[in-house]
Design a protein around this motif. Structure first.
Motif, PDB file in Angstrom:
ATOM      1  N   THR A  28       7.197   2.121  15.126  1.00  0.00           N
ATOM      2  CA  THR A  28       6.113   2.472  14.207  1.00  0.00           C
ATOM      3  C   THR A  28       6.676   2.983  12.891  1.00  0.00           C
ATOM      4  N   LEU A  29       7.652   3.871  12.965  1.00  0.00           N
ATOM      5  CA  LEU A  29       8.281   4.399  11.753  1.00  0.00           C
ATOM      6  C   LEU A  29       8.961   3.286  10.965  1.00  0.00           C
ATOM      7  N   ASP A  30       9.688   2.424  11.642  1.00  0.00           N
ATOM      8  CA  ASP A  30      10.380   1.317  10.984  1.00  0.00           C
ATOM      9  C   ASP A  30       9.385   0.397  10.271  1.00  0.00           C
ATOM     10  N   THR A  31       8.292   0.084  10.938  1.00  0.00           N
ATOM     11  CA  THR A  31       7.267  -0.775  10.325  1.00  0.00           C
ATOM     12  C   THR A  31       6.632  -0.092   9.119  1.00  0.00           C
ATOM     13  N   TRP A  32       6.357   1.199   9.227  1.00  0.00           N
ATOM     14  CA  TRP A  32       5.799   1.965   8.105  1.00  0.00           C
ATOM     15  C   TRP A  32       6.732   1.891   6.898  1.00  0.00           C
ATOM     16  N   LEU A  33       8.006   2.156   7.124  1.00  0.00           N
ATOM     17  CA  LEU A  33       8.968   2.156   6.015  1.00  0.00           C
ATOM     18  C   LEU A  33       9.107   0.778   5.376  1.00  0.00           C
ATOM     19  N   LYS A  34       9.011  -0.266   6.160  1.00  0.00           N
ATOM     20  CA  LYS A  34       9.122  -1.631   5.632  1.00  0.00           C
ATOM     21  C   LYS A  34       7.850  -2.097   4.938  1.00  0.00           C
ATOM     22  N   SER A  35       6.710  -1.565   5.343  1.00  0.00           N
ATOM     23  CA  SER A  35       5.441  -2.052   4.789  1.00  0.00           C
ATOM     24  C   SER A  35       4.949  -1.254   3.583  1.00  0.00           C
ATOM     25  N   LYS A  36       5.475  -0.038   3.388  1.00  0.00           N
ATOM     26  CA  LYS A  36       5.030   0.779   2.256  1.00  0.00           C
ATOM     27  C   LYS A  36       5.375   0.103   0.927  1.00  0.00           C
ATOM     28  N   ILE A  37       4.469   0.249  -0.026  1.00  0.00           N
ATOM     29  CA  ILE A  37       4.711  -0.223  -1.384  1.00  0.00           C
ATOM     30  C   ILE A  37       4.440   0.932  -2.344  1.00  0.00           C
ATOM     31  N   LYS A  38       4.856   0.764  -3.571  1.00  0.00           N
ATOM     32  CA  LYS A  38       4.486   1.733  -4.605  1.00  0.00           C
ATOM     33  C   LYS A  38       2.961   1.696  -4.726  1.00  0.00           C
ATOM     34  N   PRO A  39       2.293   2.849  -4.697  1.00  0.00           N
ATOM     35  CA  PRO A  39       0.830   2.848  -4.782  1.00  0.00           C
ATOM     36  C   PRO A  39       0.343   2.037  -5.988  1.00  0.00           C
ATOM     37  N   ALA A  40      -0.620   1.177  -5.728  1.00  0.00           N
ATOM     38  CA  ALA A  40      -1.140   0.298  -6.780  1.00  0.00           C
ATOM     39  C   ALA A  40      -2.655   0.185  -6.646  1.00  0.00           C
ATOM     40  N   LEU A  41      -3.322   0.065  -7.776  1.00  0.00           N
ATOM     41  CA  LEU A  41      -4.770  -0.136  -7.776  1.00  0.00           C
ATOM     42  C   LEU A  41      -5.063  -1.630  -7.723  1.00  0.00           C
ATOM     43  N   TRP A  42      -5.829  -2.027  -6.713  1.00  0.00           N
ATOM     44  CA  TRP A  42      -6.183  -3.430  -6.519  1.00  0.00           C
ATOM     45  C   TRP A  42      -7.679  -3.618  -6.706  1.00  0.00           C
ATOM     46  N   GLN A  43      -8.027  -4.787  -7.172  1.00  0.00           N
ATOM     47  CA  GLN A  43      -9.433  -5.175  -7.262  1.00  0.00           C
ATOM     48  C   GLN A  43      -9.875  -5.687  -5.901  1.00  0.00           C
ATOM     49  N   HIS A  44     -11.168  -5.831  -5.751  1.00  0.00           N
ATOM     50  CA  HIS A  44     -11.699  -6.341  -4.496  1.00  0.00           C
ATOM     51  C   HIS A  44     -12.711  -7.424  -4.793  1.00  0.00           C
ATOM     52  N   LYS A  45     -12.797  -8.378  -3.898  1.00  0.00           N
ATOM     53  CA  LYS A  45     -13.662  -9.536  -4.101  1.00  0.00           C
ATOM     54  C   LYS A  45     -14.916  -9.493  -3.243  1.00  0.00           C
ATOM     55  N   GLN A  46     -14.936  -8.695  -2.202  1.00  0.00           N
ATOM     56  CA  GLN A  46     -16.046  -8.721  -1.261  1.00  0.00           C
ATOM     57  C   GLN A  46     -17.325  -8.119  -1.841  1.00  0.00           C
ATOM     58  N   TYR A  47     -17.210  -7.029  -2.559  1.00  0.00           N
ATOM     59  CA  TYR A  47     -18.364  -6.359  -3.144  1.00  0.00           C
ATOM     60  C   TYR A  47     -18.114  -6.134  -4.625  1.00  0.00           C
ATOM     61  N   LYS A  48     -19.166  -5.949  -5.361  1.00  0.00           N
ATOM     62  CA  LYS A  48     -19.064  -5.758  -6.810  1.00  0.00           C
ATOM     63  C   LYS A  48     -19.004  -4.267  -7.147  1.00  0.00           C
ATOM     64  N   PHE A  49     -17.777  -3.741  -7.250  1.00  0.00           N
ATOM     65  CA  PHE A  49     -17.556  -2.374  -7.691  1.00  0.00           C
ATOM     66  C   PHE A  49     -16.683  -2.427  -8.932  1.00  0.00           C
ATOM     67  N   ASP A  50     -16.919  -1.503  -9.855  1.00  0.00           N
ATOM     68  CA  ASP A  50     -16.064  -1.413 -11.030  1.00  0.00           C
ATOM     69  C   ASP A  50     -14.733  -0.745 -10.699  1.00  0.00           C
ATOM     70  N   GLU A  51     -14.742   0.129  -9.720  1.00  0.00           N
ATOM     71  CA  GLU A  51     -13.537   0.867  -9.336  1.00  0.00           C
ATOM     72  C   GLU A  51     -12.554  -0.037  -8.605  1.00  0.00           C
ATOM     73  N   LYS A  52     -11.278   0.294  -8.733  1.00  0.00           N
ATOM     74  CA  LYS A  52     -10.236  -0.374  -7.959  1.00  0.00           C
ATOM     75  C   LYS A  52      -9.833   0.542  -6.813  1.00  0.00           C
TER      76      LYS A  52
END
Length: 105
Positions: A28-52
């Protein structure tokens, strides 16, 4: 709609998750360390929100994001970096979302 987290709040929650996840098994720890990214704001396509939404980890074409509507962390699907295509209405703490759900994504 609730407020979004600041970058400082996201970093604080990542630090808390690091601490909790480091107490779990090695895989679990190994997977966490490999999957973490620098925090980033992403848009979303499912619903219409202005916020990321903040995304902090990527695993198997899914992303771990903060849902500001529900004020919790959950997994969403993506095909293009920067865009969440489908996400769930989760209310988990960051470490909970990762520890209890990462094996199912």
């Amino acid at each position: 709609m609730q407020y979004n987290l600041s970058l400082d709040e996201v970093i604080h929650q990542i630090a808390e998750a690091d601490s909790k996840i480091s107490e779990s098994d090695f895989d679990t720890l190994d997977t966490w360390l490999k999957s973490k990214i620098k925090p980033a704001l992403w848009q979303h396509k499912q619903y219409k929100f202005d916020e990321k939404f903040w995304v902090v980890a990527i695993l198997n074409r899914t992303c771990l994001y903060f849902n500001l509507v529900e004020e919790g962390w959950g997994w969403g699907k993506y095909t293009e970096t920067g865009f969440i295509e489908y996400y769930h209405w989760e209310q988990d703490e960051l470490y909970e979302a990762f520890i209890w759900r990462y094996r199912n994504v």
